[in-house]
Design a protein around this motif. Structure first.
Motif, PDB file in Angstrom:
ATOM      1  N   UNK A  65      41.068  39.733  37.795  1.00  0.00           N
ATOM      2  CA  UNK A  65      40.537  38.917  38.884  1.00  0.00           C
ATOM      3  C   UNK A  65      40.941  37.446  38.785  1.00  0.00           C
ATOM      4  N   UNK A  66      41.786  37.092  37.830  1.00  0.00           N
ATOM      5  CA  UNK A  66      42.060  35.685  37.510  1.00  0.00           C
ATOM      6  C   UNK A  66      42.497  34.859  38.711  1.00  0.00           C
ATOM      7  N   UNK A  67      43.369  35.360  39.541  1.00  0.00           N
ATOM      8  CA  UNK A  67      43.892  34.558  40.651  1.00  0.00           C
ATOM      9  C   UNK A  67      43.419  35.077  42.004  1.00  0.00           C
ATOM     10  N   UNK A  68      42.351  35.849  42.019  1.00  0.00           N
ATOM     11  CA  UNK A  68      41.892  36.464  43.273  1.00  0.00           C
ATOM     12  C   UNK A  68      40.907  35.560  44.000  1.00  0.00           C
ATOM     13  N   UNK A  69      41.315  35.049  45.138  1.00  0.00           N
ATOM     14  CA  UNK A  69      40.479  34.141  45.921  1.00  0.00           C
ATOM     15  C   UNK A  69      39.207  34.835  46.410  1.00  0.00           C
ATOM     16  N   UNK A  70      39.296  36.133  46.725  1.00  0.00           N
ATOM     17  CA  UNK A  70      38.105  36.850  47.203  1.00  0.00           C
ATOM     18  C   UNK A  70      36.996  36.875  46.151  1.00  0.00           C
ATOM     19  N   UNK A  71      37.365  36.803  44.868  1.00  0.00           N
ATOM     20  CA  UNK A  71      36.362  36.773  43.806  1.00  0.00           C
ATOM     21  C   UNK A  71      35.894  35.343  43.557  1.00  0.00           C
ATOM     22  N   UNK A  72      36.784  34.381  43.672  1.00  0.00           N
ATOM     23  CA  UNK A  72      36.438  32.984  43.413  1.00  0.00           C
ATOM     24  C   UNK A  72      35.537  32.394  44.494  1.00  0.00           C
ATOM     25  N   UNK A  73      35.618  32.911  45.722  1.00  0.00           N
ATOM     26  CA  UNK A  73      34.834  32.367  46.837  1.00  0.00           C
ATOM     27  C   UNK A  73      33.707  33.339  47.191  1.00  0.00           C
ATOM     28  N   UNK A  74      32.453  33.007  46.862  1.00  0.00           N
ATOM     29  CA  UNK A  74      31.342  33.920  47.134  1.00  0.00           C
ATOM     30  C   UNK A  74      31.237  34.369  48.592  1.00  0.00           C
ATOM     31  N   UNK A  75      31.687  33.541  49.526  1.00  0.00           N
ATOM     32  CA  UNK A  75      31.600  33.889  50.943  1.00  0.00           C
ATOM     33  C   UNK A  75      32.443  35.136  51.265  1.00  0.00           C
ATOM     34  N   UNK A  76      33.377  35.484  50.388  1.00  0.00           N
ATOM     35  CA  UNK A  76      34.259  36.631  50.634  1.00  0.00           C
ATOM     36  C   UNK A  76      33.745  37.922  50.007  1.00  0.00           C
ATOM     37  N   UNK A  77      32.484  37.937  49.584  1.00  0.00           N
ATOM     38  CA  UNK A  77      31.926  39.110  48.903  1.00  0.00           C
ATOM     39  C   UNK A  77      32.201  40.407  49.648  1.00  0.00           C
ATOM     40  N   UNK A  78      31.962  40.439  50.951  1.00  0.00           N
ATOM     41  CA  UNK A  78      32.126  41.696  51.682  1.00  0.00           C
ATOM     42  C   UNK A  78      33.579  42.148  51.745  1.00  0.00           C
ATOM     43  N   UNK A  79      34.520  41.245  51.517  1.00  0.00           N
ATOM     44  CA  UNK A  79      35.942  41.624  51.475  1.00  0.00           C
ATOM     45  C   UNK A  79      36.252  42.456  50.230  1.00  0.00           C
ATOM     46  N   UNK A  80      35.366  42.389  49.227  1.00  0.00           N
ATOM     47  CA  UNK A  80      35.564  43.167  48.003  1.00  0.00           C
ATOM     48  C   UNK A  80      35.114  44.610  48.165  1.00  0.00           C
ATOM     49  N   UNK A  81      34.229  44.879  49.146  1.00  0.00           N
ATOM     50  CA  UNK A  81      33.715  46.230  49.329  1.00  0.00           C
ATOM     51  C   UNK A  81      34.867  47.184  49.641  1.00  0.00           C
ATOM     52  N   UNK A 114      29.789  41.332  37.421  1.00  0.00           N
ATOM     53  CA  UNK A 114      29.584  39.882  37.441  1.00  0.00           C
ATOM     54  C   UNK A 114      30.684  39.195  38.240  1.00  0.00           C
ATOM     55  N   UNK A 115      31.858  39.796  38.276  1.00  0.00           N
ATOM     56  CA  UNK A 115      32.964  39.222  39.045  1.00  0.00           C
ATOM     57  C   UNK A 115      32.749  39.406  40.544  1.00  0.00           C
ATOM     58  N   UNK A 116      31.941  40.369  40.932  1.00  0.00           N
ATOM     59  CA  UNK A 116      31.708  40.618  42.353  1.00  0.00           C
ATOM     60  C   UNK A 116      30.301  40.210  42.775  1.00  0.00           C
ATOM     61  N   UNK A 117      29.672  39.329  42.034  1.00  0.00           N
ATOM     62  CA  UNK A 117      28.322  38.868  42.313  1.00  0.00           C
ATOM     63  C   UNK A 117      28.402  37.554  43.067  1.00  0.00           C
ATOM     64  N   UNK A 118      27.886  37.532  44.289  1.00  0.00           N
ATOM     65  CA  UNK A 118      27.937  36.313  45.097  1.00  0.00           C
ATOM     66  C   UNK A 118      26.657  35.492  44.996  1.00  0.00           C
ATOM     67  N   UNK A 119      25.786  35.831  44.044  1.00  0.00           N
ATOM     68  CA  UNK A 119      24.543  35.095  43.853  1.00  0.00           C
ATOM     69  C   UNK A 119      23.725  35.038  45.138  1.00  0.00           C
TER      70      UNK A 119
END
Length: 141
Positions: A65-81, A114-119
């Motif tokens: 997940x190091x360079x994945x913007x979808x993981x770095x930006x919590x607003x993109x949580x649903x893009x991970x589904x 934890x990598x897919x947790x948008x708090x």
């Protein structure tokens, strides 16, 4: 299954943070410990063991997940589904969900869920607190 294990990404973790910086460095042929699962607990364990100069191998499925913007930006949580970072688990149909299945986002990468947790945070309603009928837990407390 054992067949799917061959597709797992092998990450050598002298420290998990070092593994994120360079996950493809030459691996030793001997390991003192092999940790299956590079979620929060697996990475902490690998870090502690490697601090004692132990060779630690962390096995974790999925991409880094190091360079994945979808993981770095919590607003993109649903893009991970349903993505390569998600196991795609679903609940069993239940009466409380009107017989529907519910998506259960579980991380499939270094850092695990934890990598897919948008708090996400949702405050309970006044009726929730008042309905408990406990001293000190009402909406006016």
């Amino acid at each position: 299954s054992f067949a799917s294990m061959s597709a797992w990404l092998l990450l050598l973790a002298t420290h998990c943070s070092a593994a994120l910086r360079n996950p493809f460095r030459a691996a030793p042929t001997h390991f003192d410990y092999i940790i299956v699962g590079g979620g929060t607990a697996g990475c902490v364990l690998a870090d502690r063991l490697s601090a004692a100069s132990k060779q630690v191998l962390v096995l974790e499925p999925g991409p880094s997940p190091a360079a994945e913007l979808k993981i770095a930006a919590p607003v993109a949580l649903t893009k991970l589904f349903g993505s390569e970072y998600d196991w795609g688990f679903r609940s069993a149909p239940a009466p409380g969900t009107a017989g529907r299945e519910v998506h259960l986002c579980r991380g499939k990468c270094l850092g695990g869920s934890s990598a897919t947790n948008a708090l996400l945070y949702l405050r309970g309603t006044a009726a929730d607190f008042d309905g408990w009928g406990l001293d000190g837990w009402g909406s006016e407390a």
